[in-house]
Scaffold this active site. Structure first.
Site, PDB file in Angstrom:
ATOM      1  N   GLN A 114      -1.532 -13.760   5.081  1.00 17.15           N
ATOM      2  CA  GLN A 114      -2.630 -13.047   5.725  1.00 17.15           C
ATOM      3  C   GLN A 114      -3.960 -13.674   5.328  1.00 17.15           C
ATOM      4  O   GLN A 114      -4.239 -13.882   4.142  1.00 17.15           O
ATOM      5  CB  GLN A 114      -2.629 -11.570   5.334  1.00 17.15           C
ATOM      6  CG  GLN A 114      -1.666 -10.734   6.161  1.00 17.15           C
ATOM      7  CD  GLN A 114      -1.976  -9.250   6.038  1.00 17.15           C
ATOM      8  OE1 GLN A 114      -1.645  -8.637   5.037  1.00 17.15           O
ATOM      9  NE2 GLN A 114      -2.589  -8.685   7.050  1.00 17.15           N
TER      10      GLN A 114
ATOM     11  N   ASP B 196      -9.670  -5.806   6.450  1.00 18.68           N
ATOM     12  CA  ASP B 196     -10.198  -6.366   5.208  1.00 18.68           C
ATOM     13  C   ASP B 196     -11.216  -7.474   5.480  1.00 18.68           C
ATOM     14  O   ASP B 196     -12.196  -7.626   4.746  1.00 18.68           O
ATOM     15  CB  ASP B 196      -9.060  -6.906   4.338  1.00 18.68           C
ATOM     16  CG  ASP B 196      -8.385  -5.807   3.526  1.00 18.68           C
ATOM     17  OD1 ASP B 196      -9.026  -5.283   2.606  1.00 18.68           O
ATOM     18  OD2 ASP B 196      -7.232  -5.479   3.828  1.00 18.68           O
TER      19      ASP B 196
ATOM     20  N   HIS C 235       0.802  -1.231   0.000  1.00 15.12           N
ATOM     21  CA  HIS C 235       0.000   0.000   0.000  1.00 15.12           C
ATOM     22  C   HIS C 235       0.834   1.280   0.000  1.00 15.12           C
ATOM     23  O   HIS C 235       0.267   2.366   0.096  1.00 15.12           O
ATOM     24  CB  HIS C 235      -0.929   0.020   1.215  1.00 15.12           C
ATOM     25  CG  HIS C 235      -2.025  -1.006   1.153  1.00 15.12           C
ATOM     26  ND1 HIS C 235      -2.983  -1.012   0.167  1.00 15.12           N
ATOM     27  CD2 HIS C 235      -2.303  -2.060   1.957  1.00 15.12           C
ATOM     28  CE1 HIS C 235      -3.826  -2.016   0.372  1.00 15.12           C
ATOM     29  NE2 HIS C 235      -3.428  -2.676   1.444  1.00 15.12           N
TER      30      HIS C 235
ATOM     31  N   GLU D 268      -7.598 -12.593   5.364  1.00 17.40           N
ATOM     32  CA  GLU D 268      -8.342 -11.347   5.548  1.00 17.40           C
ATOM     33  C   GLU D 268      -9.583 -11.275   4.657  1.00 17.40           C
ATOM     34  O   GLU D 268     -10.005 -10.191   4.235  1.00 17.40           O
ATOM     35  CB  GLU D 268      -7.430 -10.146   5.316  1.00 17.40           C
ATOM     36  CG  GLU D 268      -6.546 -10.228   4.097  1.00 17.40           C
ATOM     37  CD  GLU D 268      -5.560  -9.073   4.002  1.00 17.40           C
ATOM     38  OE1 GLU D 268      -5.712  -8.083   4.735  1.00 17.40           O
ATOM     39  OE2 GLU D 268      -4.641  -9.159   3.183  1.00 17.40           O
TER      40      GLU D 268
END
Length: 244
Positions: free
Chosen positions: A124, A152, A25, A126
């Site tokens: 992850q 998320d 990000h 999510e």
């Protein structure tokens, strides 16, 4: 990470055992990510890079830059888990390409023979699909740990989490809490460590009480915004008391 090298150096010297550098990000280029890795050399802090989902090439790239491991987001299927693990290891175990001289310089000529055991692969979970498939996902050899991505995950379950003021999971709706509990239970049954993201000292204590010994303690964005807000408030209060 926001600023890059200076922020990483401050946090490494401050005593963090590892930093998660958010390549997914943030606007990191090849040189700026390399600067972060270089900034923490000489400290006891490891660098974990969060890459973009489904980017085996990016995994290879950050590892060749000297990252100690990767965090792979949005792993929802066995196929995605296999791809993540394969990108972290050299053949015949995986599909990582041999190259990148930074590790030879930083870690010595034996790096290539030792790397498969040295690189950390964190996935992850999510999304509700990942929660549903987690037991099968954890059958993939080479997954070192799981980090639940509660922001998320909440979104995938129909809830918008406000993470502007923090990254706490304690205030999440019950359906999200149940999903997080399911992740922990499945990982425990499979013997795979969970590395949670704790947004407060209360959540750190909760993790410790549940036997967690490795966790992410907030992030530079929230640490900085909270420190700035507190400092501005305190300074203004002193000025106003003096003026009055």
């Amino acid at each position: 990470m926001l600023e890059g090298r200076a922020t990483a150096q401050v946090m490494a010297v401050g005593g963090y055992d590892f930093l998660m550098v958010d390549v997914q990000h943030s606007a990191f280029s090849g040189s700026s990510f390399g600067d972060v890795v270089a900034a923490v050399r000489g400290t006891d802090t490891a660098v974990i890079a969060r890459v973009a989902p489904g980017r085996a090439d990016q995994i290879e790239w950050v590892l060749d830059q000297g990252a100690d491991g990767v965090m792979v987001p949005l792993v929802n299927t066995v196929e995605e888990a296999n791809a993540a693990v394969a990108a972290c290891r050299y053949p015949p175990v995986g599909r990582r390409s041999v190259g990148g001289v930074a590790n030879l310089l930083l870690r010595g000529p034996d790096y290539v023979t030792e790397a498969d055991e040295d690189v950390v692969c964190i996935i992850q979970i999510e999304h509700f699909e990942g929660v549903e498939n987690l037991d099968a996902i954890l059958s993939v050899p080479g997954i070192d740990a799981v980090t639940p991505g509660h922001v998320d995950l909440a979104r995938s379950l129909g809830h918008v989490a406000d993470y502007s003021s923090g990254i706490s999971y304690s205030s999440m709706p019950k359906v999200v809490q149940d999903a997080l509990a399911s992740i922990s239970k499945t990982c425990e049954a499979r013997g795979v460590p969970v590395i949670p993201v704790a947004g407060s000292l209360t959540e750190v204590q909760d993790a410790v009480d549940n036997g967690i010994r490795v966790l992410f303690c907030s992030g530079d964005f929230h640490l900085l915004t909270q420190a700035v807000a507190a400092n501005v408030s305190q300074c203004r209060a002193l000025l106003e008391s003096t003026t009055n």
